[in-house]
Motif scaffolding. Structure first.
Motif, PDB file in Angstrom:
ATOM      1  N   SER A 119       0.855  -1.182   0.000  1.00 22.95           N
ATOM      2  CA  SER A 119       0.000   0.000   0.000  1.00 22.95           C
ATOM      3  C   SER A 119       0.891   1.232   0.000  1.00 22.95           C
ATOM      4  O   SER A 119       2.087   1.146   0.292  1.00 22.95           O
ATOM      5  CB  SER A 119      -0.927   0.019   1.222  1.00 22.95           C
ATOM      6  OG  SER A 119      -0.200   0.338   2.385  1.00 22.95           O
ATOM      7  N   GLU A 120       0.308   2.372  -0.305  1.00 19.29           N
ATOM      8  CA  GLU A 120       1.076   3.619  -0.319  1.00 19.29           C
ATOM      9  C   GLU A 120       1.657   3.924   1.062  1.00 19.29           C
ATOM     10  O   GLU A 120       2.787   4.355   1.198  1.00 19.29           O
ATOM     11  CB  GLU A 120       0.186   4.775  -0.780  1.00 19.29           C
ATOM     12  CG  GLU A 120       0.917   6.089  -0.901  1.00 19.29           C
ATOM     13  CD  GLU A 120       0.006   7.208  -1.413  1.00 19.29           C
ATOM     14  OE1 GLU A 120       0.294   8.361  -1.064  1.00 19.29           O
ATOM     15  OE2 GLU A 120      -0.971   6.921  -2.128  1.00 19.29           O
ATOM     16  N   ARG A 121       0.917   3.670   2.107  1.00 16.82           N
ATOM     17  CA  ARG A 121       1.366   3.962   3.469  1.00 16.82           C
ATOM     18  C   ARG A 121       2.328   2.906   3.989  1.00 16.82           C
ATOM     19  O   ARG A 121       3.226   3.200   4.758  1.00 16.82           O
ATOM     20  CB  ARG A 121       0.153   4.067   4.395  1.00 16.82           C
ATOM     21  CG  ARG A 121       0.516   4.408   5.801  1.00 16.82           C
ATOM     22  CD  ARG A 121      -0.706   4.599   6.643  1.00 16.82           C
ATOM     23  NE  ARG A 121      -0.358   5.064   7.967  1.00 16.82           N
ATOM     24  CZ  ARG A 121      -1.223   5.487   8.842  1.00 16.82           C
ATOM     25  NH1 ARG A 121      -2.496   5.524   8.522  1.00 16.82           N
ATOM     26  NH2 ARG A 121      -0.845   5.880  10.027  1.00 16.82           N
ATOM     27  N   GLY A 122       2.103   1.665   3.622  1.00 14.74           N
ATOM     28  CA  GLY A 122       2.957   0.587   4.125  1.00 14.74           C
ATOM     29  C   GLY A 122       2.795   0.403   5.624  1.00 14.74           C
ATOM     30  O   GLY A 122       1.695   0.435   6.141  1.00 14.74           O
ATOM     31  N   ALA A 123       3.918   0.241   6.331  1.00 14.86           N
ATOM     32  CA  ALA A 123       3.880   0.004   7.771  1.00 14.86           C
ATOM     33  C   ALA A 123       4.017   1.289   8.579  1.00 14.86           C
ATOM     34  O   ALA A 123       4.208   1.246   9.789  1.00 14.86           O
ATOM     35  CB  ALA A 123       4.995  -0.975   8.159  1.00 14.86           C
ATOM     36  N   GLY A 124       3.890   2.453   7.922  1.00 13.42           N
ATOM     37  CA  GLY A 124       4.015   3.731   8.635  1.00 13.42           C
ATOM     38  C   GLY A 124       2.982   3.851   9.731  1.00 13.42           C
ATOM     39  O   GLY A 124       1.809   3.594   9.523  1.00 13.42           O
ATOM     40  N   GLY A 125       3.422   4.245  10.916  1.00 10.80           N
ATOM     41  CA  GLY A 125       2.534   4.329  12.075  1.00 10.80           C
ATOM     42  C   GLY A 125       2.097   5.767  12.367  1.00 10.80           C
ATOM     43  O   GLY A 125       1.926   6.573  11.467  1.00 10.80           O
ATOM     44  N   PHE A 126       1.991   6.076  13.655  1.00  9.10           N
ATOM     45  CA  PHE A 126       1.513   7.393  14.104  1.00  9.10           C
ATOM     46  C   PHE A 126       2.331   8.509  13.474  1.00  9.10           C
ATOM     47  O   PHE A 126       3.543   8.508  13.534  1.00  9.10           O
ATOM     48  CB  PHE A 126       1.591   7.488  15.626  1.00  9.10           C
ATOM     49  CG  PHE A 126       0.675   6.535  16.321  1.00  9.10           C
ATOM     50  CD1 PHE A 126      -0.690   6.784  16.367  1.00  9.10           C
ATOM     51  CD2 PHE A 126       1.157   5.404  16.944  1.00  9.10           C
ATOM     52  CE1 PHE A 126      -1.546   5.913  17.009  1.00  9.10           C
ATOM     53  CE2 PHE A 126       0.325   4.515  17.576  1.00  9.10           C
ATOM     54  CZ  PHE A 126      -1.046   4.773  17.613  1.00  9.10           C
ATOM     55  N   GLY A 127       1.641   9.454  12.870  1.00  8.05           N
ATOM     56  CA  GLY A 127       2.296  10.608  12.293  1.00  8.05           C
ATOM     57  C   GLY A 127       2.943  10.360  10.937  1.00  8.05           C
ATOM     58  O   GLY A 127       3.550  11.263  10.368  1.00  8.05           O
ATOM     59  N   SER A 128       2.809   9.178  10.405  1.00  2.31           N
ATOM     60  CA  SER A 128       3.492   8.863   9.147  1.00  2.31           C
ATOM     61  C   SER A 128       2.859   9.530   7.935  1.00  2.31           C
ATOM     62  O   SER A 128       3.486   9.610   6.886  1.00  2.31           O
ATOM     63  CB  SER A 128       3.543   7.338   8.920  1.00  2.31           C
ATOM     64  OG  SER A 128       2.236   6.835   8.706  1.00  2.31           O
ATOM     65  N   THR A 129       1.622  10.001   8.082  1.00  2.00           N
ATOM     66  CA  THR A 129       0.973  10.666   6.941  1.00  2.00           C
ATOM     67  C   THR A 129       1.076  12.170   7.041  1.00  2.00           C
ATOM     68  O   THR A 129       0.400  12.897   6.327  1.00  2.00           O
ATOM     69  CB  THR A 129      -0.506  10.240   6.830  1.00  2.00           C
ATOM     70  OG1 THR A 129      -1.177  10.625   8.032  1.00  2.00           O
ATOM     71  CG2 THR A 129      -0.641   8.747   6.602  1.00  2.00           C
ATOM     72  N   GLY A 130       1.896  12.640   7.974  1.00  2.00           N
ATOM     73  CA  GLY A 130       2.072  14.094   8.167  1.00  2.00           C
ATOM     74  C   GLY A 130       1.396  14.563   9.428  1.00  2.00           C
ATOM     75  O   GLY A 130       0.462  13.937   9.922  1.00  2.00           O
ATOM     76  N   THR A 131       1.919  15.645   9.975  1.00  2.00           N
ATOM     77  CA  THR A 131       1.318  16.207  11.198  1.00  2.00           C
ATOM     78  C   THR A 131       1.031  17.671  10.981  1.00  2.00           C
ATOM     79  O   THR A 131       1.652  18.336  10.182  1.00  2.00           O
ATOM     80  CB  THR A 131       2.282  16.054  12.397  1.00  2.00           C
ATOM     81  OG1 THR A 131       3.509  16.710  12.086  1.00  2.00           O
ATOM     82  CG2 THR A 131       2.560  14.607  12.698  1.00  2.00           C
ATOM     83  N   LYS A 132       0.075  18.140  11.698  1.00  2.00           N
ATOM     84  CA  LYS A 132      -0.284  19.548  11.667  1.00  2.00           C
ATOM     85  C   LYS A 132      -0.831  19.982  12.951  1.00  2.00           C
ATOM     86  O   LYS A 132      -1.485  19.316  13.643  1.00  2.00           O
ATOM     87  CB  LYS A 132      -1.294  19.819  10.563  1.00  2.00           C
ATOM     88  CG  LYS A 132      -0.715  20.862   9.667  1.00  2.00           C
ATOM     89  CD  LYS A 132      -1.612  21.234   8.541  1.00  2.00           C
ATOM     90  CE  LYS A 132      -0.821  22.189   7.781  1.00  2.00           C
ATOM     91  NZ  LYS A 132      -1.028  23.235   7.185  1.00  2.00           N
TER      92      LYS A 132
END
Length: 147
Positions: A134-147
């Motif tokens: 998947s595009e995200r893979g195993a990225g966890g908390f905050g892996s899609t960016g933070t604001k």
């Protein structure tokens, strides 16, 4: 027509209803004989005096906090969301916590939570050696960016 069956298991229980026609949840009331004061950090398991029967295993009942009680008085649920399985027939009880410094008193018959009925997917489980990419893979908390 599918229906939610509700049984009083305590005489003074209040059959839940929606506050408005558009409400998703049914208000659950405290089925207690006397006021109960929660000091800061106190927890309690509040009986509702009710048991339910869902129409099938394709539904679950979920207990959510009442936003007004949480925001105005700091009373939240201990487990964030309570899950009631379709085959459970015991009394519904609501675990609450006082999350602020001021004490709060729960009154008999007070609306303490809301019950929402939702469909659930009862998918078969299969062990797998690999999972699809998947595009995200195993990225966890905050892996899609933070604001």
């Amino acid at each position: 027509m599918e229906v939610l069956k509700i049984k009083k298991v305590q005489e003074n229980a209040v059959i839940p209803k929606r506050a408005t026609e558009g409400s998703a949840g049914l208000d659950l009331c405290a089925c207690i004989d006397a006021p109960l004061t929660l000091n800061s950090g106190d927890t309690a398991l509040i009986p509702t005096g009710l048991a339910i029967e869902l129409p099938s295993s394709q539904y679950g009942a979920f207990v959510f906090a009442r936003s007004g009680l949480s925001i105005k008085h700091g009373i939240g649920l201990l487990n964030a969301v309570g899950v009631i399985d379709s085959d459970y027939r015991g009394e519904i009880k609501v675990g609450v916590i006082n999350q602020i410094k001021e004490p709060y008193t729960i009154e008999p018959g007070e609306r303490i939570a809301q019950l929402v009925i939702m469909p659930v997917a009862t998918l078969p489980v299969e062990e797998a050696q690999t999972l699809g990419e998947s595009e995200r893979g195993a990225g966890g908390f905050g892996s899609t960016g933070t604001k």
